[in-house]
Motif scaffolding. Structure first.
Motif, mmCIF file in Angstrom:
data_model
loop_
_atom_site.group_PDB
_atom_site.id
_atom_site.type_symbol
_atom_site.label_atom_id
_atom_site.label_comp_id
_atom_site.label_asym_id
_atom_site.label_seq_id
_atom_site.Cartn_x
_atom_site.Cartn_y
_atom_site.Cartn_z
ATOM 1 N N GLU A 71 -10.248 3.579 5.690
ATOM 2 C CA GLU A 71 -9.803 3.966 7.033
ATOM 3 C C GLU A 71 -10.681 4.505 8.090
ATOM 4 O O GLU A 71 -10.431 4.193 9.136
ATOM 5 N N TYR A 108 -8.236 9.027 8.664
ATOM 6 C CA TYR A 108 -8.594 8.010 9.567
ATOM 7 C C TYR A 108 -9.311 8.573 10.899
ATOM 8 O O TYR A 108 -10.613 7.950 10.935
ATOM 9 N N GLU A 124 0.839 -1.199 0.051
ATOM 10 C CA GLU A 124 -0.032 -0.040 0.033
ATOM 11 C C GLU A 124 1.037 1.233 -0.033
ATOM 12 O O GLU A 124 1.750 1.352 1.005
ATOM 13 N N GLU A 183 -7.526 -3.709 11.479
ATOM 14 C CA GLU A 183 -6.920 -4.476 10.418
ATOM 15 C C GLU A 183 -8.035 -5.555 10.097
ATOM 16 O O GLU A 183 -8.290 -5.635 8.949
HETATM 17 N N1 TRP Z 1 -3.243 1.118 5.646
HETATM 18 C C1 TRP Z 1 -2.813 0.709 6.898
HETATM 19 C C2 TRP Z 1 -3.623 0.711 8.113
HETATM 20 O O1 TRP Z 1 -4.368 1.451 8.596
HETATM 21 C C3 TRP Z 1 -1.642 1.674 7.509
HETATM 22 C C4 TRP Z 1 -0.688 2.038 6.611
HETATM 23 C C5 TRP Z 1 -0.281 1.570 5.541
HETATM 24 C C6 TRP Z 1 0.131 3.235 6.874
HETATM 25 N N2 TRP Z 1 0.840 2.154 4.863
HETATM 26 C C7 TRP Z 1 0.928 3.505 5.502
HETATM 27 C C8 TRP Z 1 0.344 4.155 7.784
HETATM 28 C C9 TRP Z 1 1.950 4.357 5.570
HETATM 29 C C10 TRP Z 1 1.366 4.832 7.469
HETATM 30 C C11 TRP Z 1 2.231 5.291 6.600
HETATM 31 O O2 TRP Z 1 -3.890 -0.539 8.411
#
Ligand code: TRP
Ligand code: ZN
Length: 454
Positions: free
Chosen positions: A327, A384, A150, A305
């Protein structure tokens, strides 16, 4: 191209020549991610990894359907060396520029035609550093490697259409030294040892976005079980993290049951977790079926998650601008879990976040969740926590019964698909006729700055 145009029409079967597919899908945050002109239906990946030399050898067989007449199409692939490409069994010409692997099939592809493209490649896969400084792609560990994707890291280990809007099923076979294991998404179909090498074959039967694909290679303690309803659970933990992880991972059945009560039927054929030791990675990822943790997880992160399996993995954002749809739900799941387990109510969490006492370092009011300020900020608090505030505002507007109908209905309506923010706002409006959400969208979802006291 100009050379082709002077060919007499009789030289082509149909009299209509294809044109090259686009080199990106115009994602507002990652414009080069993904490619135009085709949809992938299935990836068949055969990977061989030698941790001692950090060398990956791979064959990717990609089944796709042309969405236009194609003379050429791109795959995303970053680094590595491409040895050969074929389309429909015939050698194809190819060239590379940045992350674009351009394939020129021997014969043009017709709109609607299904085809298979085979890419043979090898090399040392890259660790990708994102615009926000986070590491993804191929992450070497003390005893192997962990692949996380990701937003755009899957192209570091397999060629594909690396954008969340093109989901596909997968078969992922990984061969490693026999003393190690290879864990991936989906269900383990076979695990065989020959000649000192071990091959694990994983099958992902539900559509998966490229960014959710994972491989974890190393020494793992593996525990398999089933939930009360028969769902297989596959948990793999780095031995050095086993003791610290055990009490939290033991809650998987309880969390899964709670999540199904709240979000509706689980969308996949197995669940679990991978806990690895990955230096320099400060985040967990909702890799499909079994989320990945770069250290022993806490309960809140595990809840987050696992909630993503419904929101993010099954209902996947259409573009990276829609990431808050993923998120916000995973974060709101944390709030709901606390509320249901003797912690703060979601209303109390909302008020705490509003007062700015959240534990997230970035400023939640920097930009609105529906419009992140840039690719460097898509994984920050506005997406988030302020995203979760949007969901809480909806809940307060419609009441608990209607709210749970909406979150379950949303998961059902777009199960195994993609959805945009506009899809979400119109869905909520349709499910709560007579309620006015315009202020929530204008102020909380799209407004700049800190909204006036709620
Ligand atoms: N998407 C992930 C989660 O929330 C977290 C995440 C993925 C992330 N890549 C990132 C957080 C880069 C900070 C930076 O579960
Ligand atoms: Zn998340």
């Amino acid at each position: 191209m100009s050379l082709l145009l002077v060919l007499p029409l009789a030289a082509c079967d149909s009299g209509v020549r294809g044109t090259p597919g686009g080199s990106g899908l115009h994602d507002p945050y990652f414009p080069k991610a993904g490619n135009g002109g085709y949809d992938v239906t299935h990836y068949d990946l055969a990977l061989d990894y030698d941790p001692a030399h950090r060398r990956l050898t791979g064959t990717a067989v990609i089944q796709a359907r042309a969405t236009q007449d194609l003379s050429a199409f791109d795959l995303d692939l970053s680094g590595l060396e491409v040895r050969a490409v074929s389309v429909e069994g015939k050698d194809a010409r190819f060239s590379r520029a940045g992350q674009e692997l351009t394939v020129r099939p021997h014969d043009d592809l017709d709109e609607g035609e299904t085809f298979s493209a085979t890419v043979r490649y090898s090399g040392t896969p890259r660790t990708v550093t994102d615009a926000d400084g986070a590491k993804e792609g191929w992450l070497p560990t003390g005893d192997g490697a962990l692949a996380l994707g990701e937003p755009v890291g899957s192209m570091a280990w397999f060629p594909g259409n690396d954008h969340p809007s093109d989901k596909a099923t997968y078969d992922i076979a990984v061969t490693v030294p026999a003393a190690l294991r290879a864990v991936s998404n989906g269900e383990l179909k076979s695990d065989t040892v020959t000649g000192g090498r071990r091959t694990a074959r994983w099958h992902v039967g539900e559509p998966m976005a490229t960014y959710l694909a994972t491989v974890a290679i190393g020494d793992f303690e593996v525990e398999t079980s089933t939930l009360d309803d028969g769902l297989p659970v596959y948990v793999a933990v780095d031995p050095s993290l086993a003791a610290a992880s055990a009490p939290v991972l033991a809650k998987i059945p309880e969390i899964m049951e709670w999540a199904q009560d709240n979000f509706g039927p689980y969308p996949f054929s197995s669940t679990g977790a991978v806990v690895d030791r990955v230096d320099g990675v400060g985040y967990a990822l909702e890799t499909q079926n079994r989320p990945s943790f770069p250290a022993a997880p806490d309960t809140t992160t595990l809840v987050h998650e696992l909630a993503h399996q419904w929101y993010g993995d099954s209902v996947t954002p259409r573009s990276w601008r829609d990431m808050w749809l993923s998120e916000s739900f995973a974060t709101y799941a944390e709030w709901l879990w606390a509320e249901d387990h003797g912690g703060r109510s979601a209303q109390q969490t909302f008020e705490t976040v509003y007062r700015g006492e959240g534990d997230n370092g970035t400023d939640i009011w920097d930009f609105p969740p529906g419009r992140p300020s840039s690719a460097a900020h898509i994984s920050e608090a506005p997406v988030y926590d302020r995203g979760a505030m949007v969901l809480h505002k909806i809940r307060r507007t419609v009441g608990d019964d209607a709210f749970y109908d909406i979150v379950q209905g949303w998961a059902a309506a777009h199960r195994h698909g993609n959805a945009s923010t506009a899809d979400f706002t119109s869905y909520v409006e349709k499910r709560a006729p007579g309620k006015d959400f315009s202020g929530i969208w204008r102020v909380w979802l799209y407004g700049n700055g800190k909204p006036a006291r709620p």
